[in-house]
Write an enzyme that holds these catalytic residues in place. Structure first.
Site, mmCIF file in Angstrom:
data_model
loop_
_atom_site.group_PDB
_atom_site.id
_atom_site.type_symbol
_atom_site.label_atom_id
_atom_site.label_comp_id
_atom_site.label_asym_id
_atom_site.label_seq_id
_atom_site.Cartn_x
_atom_site.Cartn_y
_atom_site.Cartn_z
ATOM 1 N N VAL A 1 32.219 70.044 44.407
ATOM 2 C CA VAL A 1 33.569 69.561 44.705
ATOM 3 C C VAL A 1 34.005 68.470 43.725
ATOM 4 O O VAL A 1 35.091 68.540 43.141
ATOM 5 C CB VAL A 1 33.642 69.013 46.151
ATOM 6 C CG1 VAL A 1 35.019 68.433 46.450
ATOM 7 C CG2 VAL A 1 33.308 70.106 47.145
ATOM 8 N N ASP A 2 33.160 67.451 43.535
ATOM 9 C CA ASP A 2 33.570 66.272 42.757
ATOM 10 C C ASP A 2 33.904 66.617 41.307
ATOM 11 O O ASP A 2 34.965 66.250 40.797
ATOM 12 C CB ASP A 2 32.478 65.200 42.801
ATOM 13 C CG ASP A 2 32.156 64.754 44.211
ATOM 14 O OD1 ASP A 2 32.993 64.953 45.103
ATOM 15 O OD2 ASP A 2 31.049 64.223 44.432
ATOM 16 N N SER A 3 32.990 67.307 40.620
ATOM 17 C CA SER A 3 33.236 67.597 39.203
ATOM 18 C C SER A 3 34.422 68.557 39.041
ATOM 19 O O SER A 3 35.190 68.455 38.088
ATOM 20 C CB SER A 3 31.982 68.174 38.533
ATOM 21 O OG SER A 3 31.643 69.447 39.052
ATOM 22 N N CYS B 1 33.197 40.879 63.272
ATOM 23 C CA CYS B 1 31.826 40.492 63.608
ATOM 24 C C CYS B 1 31.403 39.238 62.820
ATOM 25 O O CYS B 1 31.887 38.162 63.089
ATOM 26 C CB CYS B 1 30.866 41.664 63.396
ATOM 27 S SG CYS B 1 29.283 41.443 64.242
ATOM 28 N N GLU C 1 35.760 49.928 63.347
ATOM 29 C CA GLU C 1 35.634 51.023 62.378
ATOM 30 C C GLU C 1 34.741 52.160 62.847
ATOM 31 O O GLU C 1 34.815 53.274 62.322
ATOM 32 C CB GLU C 1 35.131 50.477 61.029
ATOM 33 C CG GLU C 1 33.706 49.954 61.007
ATOM 34 C CD GLU C 1 33.554 48.507 61.427
ATOM 35 O OE1 GLU C 1 32.533 47.895 61.077
ATOM 36 O OE2 GLU C 1 34.460 47.978 62.112
ATOM 37 N N HIS D 1 33.216 46.090 66.436
ATOM 38 C CA HIS D 1 33.437 46.879 65.217
ATOM 39 C C HIS D 1 34.474 47.974 65.479
ATOM 40 O O HIS D 1 34.163 49.002 66.075
ATOM 41 C CB HIS D 1 32.132 47.522 64.753
ATOM 42 C CG HIS D 1 31.158 46.546 64.165
ATOM 43 N ND1 HIS D 1 31.138 46.231 62.823
ATOM 44 C CD2 HIS D 1 30.197 45.787 64.740
ATOM 45 C CE1 HIS D 1 30.189 45.334 62.596
ATOM 46 N NE2 HIS D 1 29.607 45.044 63.744
ATOM 47 N N SER E 1 29.515 71.429 37.631
ATOM 48 C CA SER E 1 28.349 71.868 38.392
ATOM 49 C C SER E 1 28.675 72.949 39.412
ATOM 50 O O SER E 1 27.778 73.533 40.010
ATOM 51 C CB SER E 1 27.750 70.665 39.138
ATOM 52 O OG SER E 1 28.676 70.214 40.128
#
Length: 508
Positions: free
Chosen positions: A223-225, A78, A168, A166, A220
């Site tokens: 998922v991330d921690s 683009c 994506e 685009h 916590s």
């Protein structure tokens, strides 16, 4: 260093999507602002120029020197395509008709490497106000739509390409094929960036970086921690000290359940009951941002106190993921604060520790895949996102222990219902909100005057945008009845049918 694709961000809302699609091809990539380009090293196998809300015709619009990439393949998307055409002597003009939405490729040069296996009449997604009206003689048009003659072009004899659409976004039905053609066939990237390989190399890197040093980390239950902690744990074992704080704003029985699951994973973890400290800090506060700040400050104080009880800890572990990193170095700088981020940003400064963030190159879906490779319980990996301030931003107005208890019961019935009806996996995030509103009701022969609760469930890919989940009416009827019958203090249930934007997912 792994082979990678360099994505230059010109401010497009779709830049992260380009990266996600490249990663789905098992090829590593990084996003960098167009005005902070990293050193071009041999591991960079290709460059993608993103879209932009700007026009190449405007003074001061984003610009790059294409010569610096040498013979490395370049794909302009683009605005990126318009920039290549403009800098090469082509013409870019305002579009004569609005070019936004679905379009069909009416001509496709299948002999060109970029468009191999792209169908004639393939659906693509347009989103631009300018159009490339002409390209220099050394360029060739390789695809067109009914209204866009130069939908894709190629510099003859070189690996320089531009596309006006685009690839994506999912609306470009064969967009992933086009990106594969560029990344794998034109750039020659091996598709070997997998969760297994990420775990192996990350653990080795952590061993070298941390050695015998101690790391402290707040968990916590999310998922991330959890995934970050397991990576660090695999590298240094018991030298990782995990702290799980009960802020009194968790879901029903969550403190005990999460603590138990972490101990089962072999993590060196301490649970801290700090409910009273948080309730005291929140007393008298009803403004959302004031509550968030009070919760964040109290967490820092509690965590700091616990961390200082340990000796010779040099590192602070954090579950920062790639979208957080991109946001902090974006073209426009960090976005305007809509709400204080749930990650507690004050910890590294206060504790004067070095930070280790093993997930800071991963998107959320990649974090889950790495967690699966690590053997983490699917119940943790599939858990819905839960805000750092917890139920503190789902109780509108002032907070006290009694209100938390009511909301915990409502939330537990809602979440359990989603699970038992096979709906939990179909929504991205769900929860209940306790409103500072009382309504009249009738239970038996008695008149009641009790609180209203709102149920919220959304479908989303990454939380940036979200639509309300169209849950079955029978399910909502059953859950509403359950809540009103079983939770003392609530006599009315409503369902939130607002999408993001304009609403946010959380009410506060």
């Amino acid at each position: 260093m792994a082979q990678q694709i360099l994505i230059l961000d010109f401010g497009s809302q779709y830049t992260q999507l380009i990266a996600r699609r490249v990663r789905e091809l098992n090829v590593y990539c990084e996003i960098h602002p167009f005005n902070h380009i990293p050193e071009i090293t041999p591991d960079i196998k290709g460059v993608i120029l993103s879209g932009s809300p700007c026009s190449v015709r405007d003074a001061g619009s984003p610009d790059v020197d294409l010569e610096q990439f040498g013979k490395i393949p370049v794909l302009g998307v683009c605005y990126g395509a318009q920039l290549i055409a403009h800098k090469s002597g082509g013409s870019v003009a305002p579009s004569q008709i609005r070019e936004y939405g679905r379009a069909k490729l009416t001509t496709v040069n299948h002999h060109n490497e970029l468009l191999k296996e792209i169908s004639l009449d393939s659906q693509v997604w347009m989103s631009h106000a300018d159009t490339i009206t002409s390209i220099p003689d050394q360029f060739e048009i390789i695809a067109s739509t009914p209204s866009v003659k130069v939908a894709a072009f190629h510099l003859k004899g070189e690996k320089l390409y531009g596309i006006q659409f685009h690839p994506e976004v999912t609306h470009s039905l064969e967009g992933k094929n086009l990106l594969r053609n560029f990344v794998v066939h034109i750039c020659g990237c091996a598709q070997d960036w997998t969760p297994d390989q990420f775990v192996e190399t990350t653990v080795e890197d952590l061993k070298k970086k941390l050695g015998s040093d101690k790391v402290v980390m707040a968990l916590s239950g999310g998922v991330d921690s959890t995934v970050a902690a397991m990576l660090i744990h695999k590298a240094i074992g018991k030298n990782l000290y995990c702290i799980f704080v009960d802020n009194g704003l968790l879901r029903k029985d969550e403190f005990e359940q999460v603590l138990h699951s972490y101990q089962g994973m072999g993590l060196n973890i301490k649970g801290v009951d700090a409910k009273d400290k948080f309730y005291a800090a929140l007393k008298g506060l009803s403004e959302p941002e004031a509550k968030r700040k009070a919760i964040g400050k109290t967490f820092i104080d509690v965590f700091d106190e616990e961390a200082h009880a340990l000796t010779e800890v040099k590192w602070l572990g954090q579950g920062t993921i790639y979208p957080d990193v991109i946001e902090s170095v974006s073209v426009k700088g960090p976005s305007a604060t809509i709400k204080s981020h749930h990650n507690v940003g004050g910890l590294p400064e206060k504790m004067k520790m070095k930070v280790v963030e093993p997930l800071n190159t991963l998107f959320k879906d990649e974090v889950r895949l790495v967690g699966k490779t690590l053997g983490i319980d699917p119940l943790i990996l599939g858990r819905h996102p839960f805000p750092g301030p917890g139920l503190g931003i789902r109780i509108l107005g002032e907070i006290d222990a009694a209100k938390v208890k009511v909301l915990q019961e409502v939330d537990a019935i809602f979440i359990a219902g989603l699970r038992s009806h096979g709906l939990y996996e179909k929504v991205w995030q769900a929860g209940a909100v306790l409103l500072p509103v009382y309504s009249v009701g009738v239970m038996g022969d008695e008149r009641t005057y009790e609180q209203v609760t709102a149920l919220r469930a959304v479908v989303s890919v990454d939380g940036m945008t979200a639509d309300w989940a169209h849950l079955p009416h029978e399910f909502l009827s059953e859950v509403s009845s359950d809540i009103i019958n079983k939770v003392k203090g609530v006599n009315r249930v409503v369902y939130d049918i607002s999408s993001k934007p304009p609403a946010t997912i959380e009410w506060e």
